[in-house]
Design a protein around this motif. Sequence first.
Motif, PDB file in Angstrom:
ATOM      1  N   THR A 105       0.860  -1.181   0.000  1.00  0.00           N
ATOM      2  CA  THR A 105       0.000   0.000   0.000  1.00  0.00           C
ATOM      3  C   THR A 105       0.898   1.233   0.000  1.00  0.00           C
ATOM      4  N   GLY A 106       0.317   2.372  -0.327  1.00  0.00           N
ATOM      5  CA  GLY A 106       1.090   3.604  -0.257  1.00  0.00           C
ATOM      6  C   GLY A 106       1.237   4.303  -1.596  1.00  0.00           C
ATOM      7  N   PRO A 107       2.033   5.383  -1.621  1.00  0.00           N
ATOM      8  CA  PRO A 107       2.229   6.165  -2.845  1.00  0.00           C
ATOM      9  C   PRO A 107       2.822   5.327  -3.970  1.00  0.00           C
ATOM     10  N   CYS A 108       2.430   5.647  -5.209  1.00  0.00           N
ATOM     11  CA  CYS A 108       2.919   4.903  -6.365  1.00  0.00           C
ATOM     12  C   CYS A 108       2.684   5.757  -7.615  1.00  0.00           C
ATOM     13  N   GLY A 109       3.133   5.247  -8.738  1.00  0.00           N
ATOM     14  CA  GLY A 109       2.898   5.974  -9.972  1.00  0.00           C
ATOM     15  C   GLY A 109       3.717   5.439 -11.126  1.00  0.00           C
ATOM     16  N   PRO A 110       3.402   5.896 -12.335  1.00  0.00           N
ATOM     17  CA  PRO A 110       4.151   5.474 -13.517  1.00  0.00           C
ATOM     18  C   PRO A 110       5.546   6.060 -13.491  1.00  0.00           C
ATOM     19  N   CYS A 111       6.471   5.388 -14.157  1.00  0.00           N
ATOM     20  CA  CYS A 111       7.816   5.938 -14.247  1.00  0.00           C
ATOM     21  C   CYS A 111       8.283   5.904 -15.698  1.00  0.00           C
ATOM     22  N   LEU A 166      21.854  -0.076 -21.354  1.00  0.00           N
ATOM     23  CA  LEU A 166      21.557  -0.058 -19.930  1.00  0.00           C
ATOM     24  C   LEU A 166      20.724   1.157 -19.526  1.00  0.00           C
ATOM     25  N   GLU A 167      19.880   0.923 -18.541  1.00  0.00           N
ATOM     26  CA  GLU A 167      19.068   2.004 -17.984  1.00  0.00           C
ATOM     27  C   GLU A 167      19.974   2.935 -17.183  1.00  0.00           C
ATOM     28  N   ILE A 168      19.899   4.223 -17.454  1.00  0.00           N
ATOM     29  CA  ILE A 168      20.721   5.171 -16.701  1.00  0.00           C
ATOM     30  C   ILE A 168      19.890   6.179 -15.920  1.00  0.00           C
ATOM     31  N   TRP A 169      18.621   6.347 -16.253  1.00  0.00           N
ATOM     32  CA  TRP A 169      17.812   7.400 -15.614  1.00  0.00           C
ATOM     33  C   TRP A 169      16.397   6.879 -15.407  1.00  0.00           C
ATOM     34  N   ASN A 170      15.888   7.059 -14.210  1.00  0.00           N
ATOM     35  CA  ASN A 170      14.529   6.609 -13.913  1.00  0.00           C
ATOM     36  C   ASN A 170      13.806   7.719 -13.161  1.00  0.00           C
ATOM     37  N   VAL A 171      12.704   8.178 -13.719  1.00  0.00           N
ATOM     38  CA  VAL A 171      11.895   9.203 -13.055  1.00  0.00           C
ATOM     39  C   VAL A 171      10.544   8.601 -12.701  1.00  0.00           C
ATOM     40  N   VAL A 172      10.239   8.586 -11.404  1.00  0.00           N
ATOM     41  CA  VAL A 172       8.939   8.116 -10.933  1.00  0.00           C
ATOM     42  C   VAL A 172       8.035   9.317 -10.714  1.00  0.00           C
ATOM     43  N   PHE A 173       6.856   9.241 -11.299  1.00  0.00           N
ATOM     44  CA  PHE A 173       5.855  10.290 -11.101  1.00  0.00           C
ATOM     45  C   PHE A 173       4.862   9.798 -10.047  1.00  0.00           C
ATOM     46  N   ILE A 174       5.101  10.207  -8.817  1.00  0.00           N
ATOM     47  CA  ILE A 174       4.287   9.728  -7.698  1.00  0.00           C
ATOM     48  C   ILE A 174       2.989  10.534  -7.680  1.00  0.00           C
ATOM     49  N   GLN A 175       1.950   9.937  -8.260  1.00  0.00           N
ATOM     50  CA  GLN A 175       0.693  10.656  -8.404  1.00  0.00           C
ATOM     51  C   GLN A 175      -0.512   9.850  -7.920  1.00  0.00           C
ATOM     52  N   MET A 176      -0.295   8.586  -7.521  1.00  0.00           N
ATOM     53  CA  MET A 176      -1.401   7.722  -7.100  1.00  0.00           C
ATOM     54  C   MET A 176      -1.131   7.161  -5.716  1.00  0.00           C
ATOM     55  N   ARG A 236      -1.930   3.438  -3.562  1.00  0.00           N
ATOM     56  CA  ARG A 236      -2.474   2.082  -3.544  1.00  0.00           C
ATOM     57  C   ARG A 236      -3.147   1.855  -2.197  1.00  0.00           C
ATOM     58  N   ASN A 237      -4.453   1.640  -2.214  1.00  0.00           N
ATOM     59  CA  ASN A 237      -5.218   1.444  -0.990  1.00  0.00           C
ATOM     60  C   ASN A 237      -5.142  -0.009  -0.528  1.00  0.00           C
ATOM     61  N   LYS A 238      -5.613  -0.253   0.688  1.00  0.00           N
ATOM     62  CA  LYS A 238      -5.540  -1.602   1.240  1.00  0.00           C
ATOM     63  C   LYS A 238      -6.347  -2.598   0.429  1.00  0.00           C
ATOM     64  N   ASP A 239      -7.430  -2.152  -0.224  1.00  0.00           N
ATOM     65  CA  ASP A 239      -8.216  -3.063  -1.051  1.00  0.00           C
ATOM     66  C   ASP A 239      -7.645  -3.173  -2.465  1.00  0.00           C
ATOM     67  N   GLN A 240      -6.417  -2.631  -2.646  1.00  0.00           N
ATOM     68  CA  GLN A 240      -5.668  -2.676  -3.904  1.00  0.00           C
ATOM     69  C   GLN A 240      -6.190  -1.709  -4.961  1.00  0.00           C
ATOM     70  N   SER A 241      -7.233  -0.951  -4.643  1.00  0.00           N
ATOM     71  CA  SER A 241      -7.698   0.066  -5.586  1.00  0.00           C
ATOM     72  C   SER A 241      -6.717   1.240  -5.603  1.00  0.00           C
ATOM     73  N   LEU A 242      -6.810   2.054  -6.631  1.00  0.00           N
ATOM     74  CA  LEU A 242      -5.931   3.208  -6.787  1.00  0.00           C
ATOM     75  C   LEU A 242      -6.732   4.496  -6.691  1.00  0.00           C
ATOM     76  N   SER A 243      -6.153   5.480  -6.034  1.00  0.00           N
ATOM     77  CA  SER A 243      -6.755   6.814  -6.007  1.00  0.00           C
ATOM     78  C   SER A 243      -5.655   7.826  -6.307  1.00  0.00           C
ATOM     79  N   MET A 244      -6.060   9.007  -6.770  1.00  0.00           N
ATOM     80  CA  MET A 244      -5.090  10.030  -7.140  1.00  0.00           C
ATOM     81  C   MET A 244      -4.689  10.842  -5.908  1.00  0.00           C
ATOM     82  N   LEU A 245      -3.401  11.149  -5.804  1.00  0.00           N
ATOM     83  CA  LEU A 245      -2.913  11.987  -4.720  1.00  0.00           C
ATOM     84  C   LEU A 245      -3.162  13.465  -5.035  1.00  0.00           C
ATOM     85  N   PRO A 246      -3.487  14.241  -4.027  1.00  0.00           N
ATOM     86  CA  PRO A 246      -3.647  15.683  -4.267  1.00  0.00           C
ATOM     87  C   PRO A 246      -2.327  16.337  -4.700  1.00  0.00           C
ATOM     88  N   GLY A 247      -1.221  15.911  -4.071  1.00  0.00           N
ATOM     89  CA  GLY A 247       0.082  16.446  -4.437  1.00  0.00           C
ATOM     90  C   GLY A 247       0.829  15.458  -5.310  1.00  0.00           C
TER      91      GLY A 247
END
Length: 976
Positions: free
Chosen positions: A191-197, A222-232, A234-245
Amino acid sequence: MSELEWPVSRVRKTFIEFFQSKDEKGGADGGHTFWASNSVVPYDDPTLLFTNAGMNQFKPIFMGTVDPKSPLAPLKRACNSQKCIRAGGKHNDLDDVGKDVYHHTFFEMLGNWSFATYFKKEATAWAWELLTNVYGLEPDRLYATYCEGDQHKGGTVPPDEETRQLWLQYLPPERVLKGNMKDNFWEMGDTGPCGPCTELHYDRIGGRNAAHLVNMDDPNVLEIWNVVFIQMFRNKDQSLSMLPGKHVDTGMGLERITSILQGKMSNYDTDIFTPIFDAIHKRTGVRPYTGKVGKDDSDGIDMAYRVVADHIRTLTIAVTDGAQPGNDGRNYVIRRILRRGVRYARQYLYPPGTQYEAGFFSSLSSIVVDVLGEAFPELKGNPGVGMTPEKVASIILEEEVSFLRTLDRGIAQFEKFAEMDQSAGRISGEHAFMLYDTFGFPVDLTLLMAEEKGISVDSQGYEECMEKQRAKSRGEAKEGEVVLVLEAEQTDKLAKELGVVATDDSTKYDWTSAGSGPRGNATVKAIWDGKEFLSEAKEGTYCGLIFDKTNFYAEAGGQLFDTGRVTTSEAVFNVQNVQKFGGYILHSGNLGSGSVKVGDAAELDVDYERRSLIASNHTSTHLLNFALRKVLGADGAVNIDQRGSIVGPDKLRFDFSYGKPMKVEEVEQVRTLVQELIRGGYPLQKKEVALSAAKQIKSLRAVFGEVYPDPVRVVSVGPVPHSIDDLLAKPDSGEWEKLSVEFCGGTHMDNTKEAVDFSILGEEGTAKGVRRVVCVTRDAARQAKQAAEDFDVRVANAGSITDMSELDREISSMRTDVDAIVMDYVRKDAIKKNIDKLKDKVLAWEKQIIKEKTDSALRWAEALEVSGKFVVEEVDVDGDVKAIDAAMKTINTRAPALPVCLLSRSSKGDKVSCLAVVPGGAGGLDAKDWINAALEKCGGKGGGKSDRAQGAAKDASGFEQAVAAAKAYPASKGLA
């Protein structure tokens, strides 16, 4: 590009300075804040073995749980090079290190972060600018990936078309590639913050279309750069909701980008590793490193170079930050890494005719300090955990020497097991466990050696053996079975949707530490049941209440939470647990009667008597910390640092750095010093002051790795009259060395005399270099002393027992009881010594009895008529084995060729002893068969060889039949 143009120090510095110049608008003002690397030992995050990503220390921001007073709270943008270890836990590269040229257990993660300021547009633009304009990478060698989206774990993730369009400004469509959820969607946990990268990949070779090699583990793409966009979220029931920030979390491996900028085909060919390789070559005489892998590395030397260089980097960093080789958790991982490194050095890096010398591996740590000391100054001295380069090297050396003692024997034993298990094609779980338990081989070392032989290991069987053996080291159980939590989604909702401000808990200090205090008046602002915010909770509901203000203490700094009761006009709520999340104090418990609504006025009634017990133990923890430093670190040669504590109403537990068990005399000195401070009746001084000013106080003690708020609360106590203002006015005064001065937000006594008394119950090691003491105060301390006094009386009474058999039974009973009874540690030690003195008395009596029996047996043997083809006789020595043996030696001397079997039974009928000797297989008899033929009549058995065997039974009721069977045995073999 070349190593000369882009040394690793310039690569690191360029990255940091680039982002320091960037604010959310791309201007030069208000850029990213340089935030020093966190320790690789995440003291404030028990979910991690090691810091394994650059964002770890920023988790409270992403989770929405950052304390408003924390230095992290005002942070908007940050950049750094974070020390990371991936060895153990979810991210574990240990087994791959050495086998290829790109895996590491320790690495640096270059990172830049935005905490709800800029987002995708700026993140992609700056990535492109840094890589192509600043570092000068060829654009036609770069490939970008973006998240293709999916119906995933209960929540739909749409394709990240926005990021795709951003990359198409810089790259042609054939080099902007879809990435699956595994590669291009990041989650902090279940659970917790997540998002596409989005990732940038680099083709080392160039001049081709390498799109099909992206994310295919090709060492040249080789992968040299990874940017995660933390915008969602993950809830305990595995559903996703959008973060305000919406946040940005960027990571780039320093080792990889350095190898590219230096024109090297491997991370190990850069100036990050070559100084260590040069030292290995110089100190061993082995051939130079050539970068070969797999079958090409036929002698295994190149793999050993990589393993040793990687592992000494990890160990030097980890030990400097406070980790120690040990048997549990991260300390066990450190031990595994060290032993793996030493094994490779010992087996591969020393040419034939040369001998490995202890100290080679540990000596390389100084090279690591030379290479990394400028970037991470703590390597040159880390006072927070009492580490110097010399001490780090000595800790590694001690473990190196210890392992070398068993390594050669262990390798020999492995070869035996490999031969024994050859038909099965794998090392059995029992044998793998024996290698670990007896020879100190981590299972990964056994796996590696088995792999080199082309066989496997029964890992499941090994784990079963480990589970049976594994010592269960559990933390103290906390009151309150259910603990509700608030995560980022809930704290954001409280602040931005429900309009709830952070809880004011300043009145928690308004009480009398003797055990009384006022009720608090507050308004219910939110009700949380673990799933949703309620407008009303009804009778029988387990939930959490948030008020505008509270006088309850939320668990923090090792001190357990308050309990108590909340009443409204219609309800009674029993508070069982109190925790703090992002400034909100959550009171969890059961609604005993009535109902509670948001907006209700409430009275908050803390259990002050329970808090008073906790305060007594908490203040005594400060006194204990002070006393340990005075007793164990008096000469300044040893640094005594707090490594953790738990303070509850019944006892206190304190962990501290110290390299050996405390002597009983030292425990007594510490206990006495704390008792003197308690009896002195010294008032405690407490005040919130500016963090920067407080840090200047000479005698201040702080817990390494803990993030303190600003302003910070200072608590001091001791025999020198003072106030906190006095400490700040003269921070360098030597007088303050006589005081206990600590940062602490906990609740304390007003005066040390309120603790009444103090007793240390136990002292033990929890990890290499870490000791633990458990202590009590007040009535519990007096009870511990009274228990010792009562036991003293019992020991004295035992001393008057004249029947030695009865005394021996009482000694056995006392030894069992003294370990089970809670009593003062020093007094318990003295009691054990007095019991041992009584045992000496019993042993002297037993020695005399044995002598009498032996003398009797010798006289009997001298008088025995020795004739015939064999001898079977009963010896009247009460079943004493030593006496029977003495008689046997006399008979053997008189008739050296004669087979003899002697038997004896105890007067109590609870023992039968039997000894047989058959010189040279006389008469075709077998001594082992002989005694077993006799003893089976009494339900016993024995062992030995064909020429000599002995055994016993616990029931003498069949003794006559046993003697008869002993006499019949020779006849059954034709000897009459």
